[in-house]
Design a protein around this motif. Structure first.
Motif, PDB file in Angstrom:
ATOM      1  N   ARG A 268       0.984  -1.264  -0.198  1.00 58.37           N
ATOM      2  CA  ARG A 268       0.110   0.023   0.114  1.00 58.37           C
ATOM      3  C   ARG A 268       0.845   1.047  -0.003  1.00 58.37           C
ATOM      4  O   ARG A 268       0.625   2.281  -0.663  1.00 58.37           O
ATOM      5  N   ARG A 269       1.836   1.306   0.809  1.00 54.09           N
ATOM      6  CA  ARG A 269       2.894   2.559   0.838  1.00 54.09           C
ATOM      7  C   ARG A 269       3.593   2.633  -0.416  1.00 54.09           C
ATOM      8  O   ARG A 269       3.784   3.893  -0.838  1.00 54.09           O
ATOM      9  N   ALA A 270       3.945   1.492  -1.062  1.00 54.29           N
ATOM     10  CA  ALA A 270       4.543   1.526  -2.287  1.00 54.29           C
ATOM     11  C   ALA A 270       3.816   2.225  -3.429  1.00 54.29           C
ATOM     12  O   ALA A 270       4.142   2.814  -4.481  1.00 54.29           O
ATOM     13  N   SER A 271       2.431   1.957  -3.361  1.00 53.60           N
ATOM     14  CA  SER A 271       1.274   2.515  -4.386  1.00 53.60           C
ATOM     15  C   SER A 271       1.158   4.045  -4.307  1.00 53.60           C
ATOM     16  O   SER A 271       0.776   4.618  -5.265  1.00 53.60           O
ATOM     17  N   THR A 272       1.651   4.500  -3.144  1.00 54.33           N
ATOM     18  CA  THR A 272       1.483   6.151  -2.912  1.00 54.33           C
ATOM     19  C   THR A 272       2.706   6.865  -3.392  1.00 54.33           C
ATOM     20  O   THR A 272       2.764   8.064  -3.071  1.00 54.33           O
ATOM     21  N   ILE A 273       3.668   6.043  -3.729  1.00 62.45           N
ATOM     22  CA  ILE A 273       4.909   6.829  -3.843  1.00 62.45           C
ATOM     23  C   ILE A 273       4.925   8.130  -4.825  1.00 62.45           C
ATOM     24  O   ILE A 273       5.126   9.181  -4.602  1.00 62.45           O
ATOM     25  N   ASP A 274       4.154   7.656  -5.965  1.00 58.74           N
ATOM     26  CA  ASP A 274       4.050   8.857  -6.796  1.00 58.74           C
ATOM     27  C   ASP A 274       2.803  10.010  -6.557  1.00 58.74           C
ATOM     28  O   ASP A 274       2.813  10.839  -7.204  1.00 58.74           O
ATOM     29  N   THR A 275       1.942   9.474  -5.519  1.00 60.05           N
ATOM     30  CA  THR A 275       1.075  10.374  -5.432  1.00 60.05           C
ATOM     31  C   THR A 275       1.117  11.346  -3.956  1.00 60.05           C
ATOM     32  O   THR A 275       0.558  12.338  -4.075  1.00 60.05           O
ATOM     33  N   ARG A 276       2.338  10.947  -3.367  1.00 63.07           N
ATOM     34  CA  ARG A 276       2.643  11.931  -2.331  1.00 63.07           C
ATOM     35  C   ARG A 276       3.441  12.691  -2.364  1.00 63.07           C
ATOM     36  O   ARG A 276       3.948  13.890  -1.779  1.00 63.07           O
ATOM     37  N   ARG A 277       4.536  12.641  -3.458  1.00 69.69           N
ATOM     38  CA  ARG A 277       5.443  13.828  -3.710  1.00 69.69           C
ATOM     39  C   ARG A 277       5.706  13.802  -5.177  1.00 69.69           C
ATOM     40  O   ARG A 277       5.619  12.855  -6.059  1.00 69.69           O
TER      41      ARG A 277
END
Length: 339
Positions: free
Chosen positions: A50-59
């Motif tokens: 789940r954390r990996a899937s947010t890499i592009d969306t968080r920064r």
């Protein structure tokens, strides 16, 4: 068109003071194997994914800030050739590209002449270490040699140790070793520790990157445990892959490894570097891994002394992206050869 240098830090290759949570860290050194620590390691795979899937969306970084991040990616790149058809001439061309990774007109348009930008290192087979050392003479660019029966790591231990010594004698500043994956499958942590420690002893003053072959390790828990054992044994870097496995560097695996580095630093007060390798081909991917490093470990882990990419074709895409930044147009890929 000067780019905005990320937090005004110059592109450098030497070690710098490293802090984590306000604590000044020392370079890694061997500590006794702590089996209780190893056995207590657990990984929540679904949470990591789940954390990996947010890499592009968080920064996200854009415009001149993105250009600055891409320059940093070049400085942290181990420009690599590890093909069966490698030759001395190819290695010489690769070293020339490492010296001058960007075409002159791009450097001038970006206004970065004073940076004297180079790649972080050149990585080659043992047979080409002397060629690379000679081609890079007069620079601060280190030569890294893959060793220990790369990529399988299944030759006799004495031969693997001797291979390291030969590469160091030939002038290699860094050694990328491969572990015996079966030690991880079988939970043979003492055997893995002893192996990595023997490799580190053979390296002498050369920095050692321990390749875990994460695509072969089956579970993220295995990746985390192997990471910690390699660090206890004295590895200066832990590295994902040889680039020859069916699955190479991935964001979930990288998250597990950098969190192991963070935990190790918090427990021991020592810093270890990280190198993702294999399948990293685009500027966008470079930014993703840099986001991981900045978010999980902080700014000190965006220096070549603690972070490297194992890559070659990625440099061509970064060069194309920087040319697009200054001209507004994408150039043909053939205009950006690597070697």
């Amino acid at each position: 068109m000067a780019v905005k240098q990320q937090e005004q830090h110059p592109v450098i290759h030497q070690s710098v003071p490293v802090e984590l949570n306000g604590r000044l860290l020392e370079p890694n050194r061997r500590i006794p194997l702590n089996l209780e620590w190893v056995e207590e390691i657990r990984v929540n795979t679904s949470a990591v994914e789940r954390r990996a899937s947010t890499i592009d969306t968080r920064r996200s970084v854009k415009k001149e800030w993105q250009a600055a991040w891409l320059l940093r990616a070049i400085a942290c790149m181990d420009l690599t050739t590890l093909s069966g058809d490698d030759s001395a001439e190819r290695v010489k061309r690769l070293c020339a590209k490492a010296r001058y990774p960007l075409q002159r007109h791009i450097v001038e348009k970006l206004g970065i002449e004073e940076l004297n930008l180079t790649t972080g290192a050149v990585c080659v087979y043992h047979a080409f270490v002397e060629t690379a050392v000679k081609a890079l003479e007069g620079t601060d660019i280190p030569v890294a040699a893959v060793s220990t029966g790369f990529p399988a790591g299944l030759s006799p231990l004495a031969e693997r140790v001797q291979e390291i010594r030969r590469s160091v004698e030939a002038g290699a500043h860094e050694i990328d070793i491969v572990i015996t994956r079966a030690h991880v499958f079988n939970g043979e942590w003492q055997a893995l520790y002893d192996e990595v420690a023997a490799f580190k002893d053979a390296c002498g003053a050369a920095h050692m990157k321990a390749i875990l072959g994460t695509g072969d390790l089956l579970t993220l828990r295995n990746v985390a445990r192997a990471s910690v054992v390699a660090m206890m044994a004295g590895a200066d870097f832990i590295k994902t892959s040889t680039g020859k496995e069916a699955t190479n560097a991935t964001i979930p695996v990288s998250l597990v490894m950098v969190r192991a580095i963070r935990d190790y630093a918090e427990r021991t007060g020592m810093s270890v570097g990280f190198k993702p390798a294999g399948g990293i081909k685009t500027a966008k991917q470079a930014l993703q891994w840099m986001y991981v490093m900045k978010d999980e470990l902080g700014r000190p882990w965006l220096e070549p002394s603690l972070f490297r990419f194992g890559a070659s074709s990625m440099l061509a895409d970064i060069e194309r992206q920087l040319e697009h930044y200054i001209t507004g147009r994408y150039s043909a890929a053939y205009r950006h050869p690597i070697a």
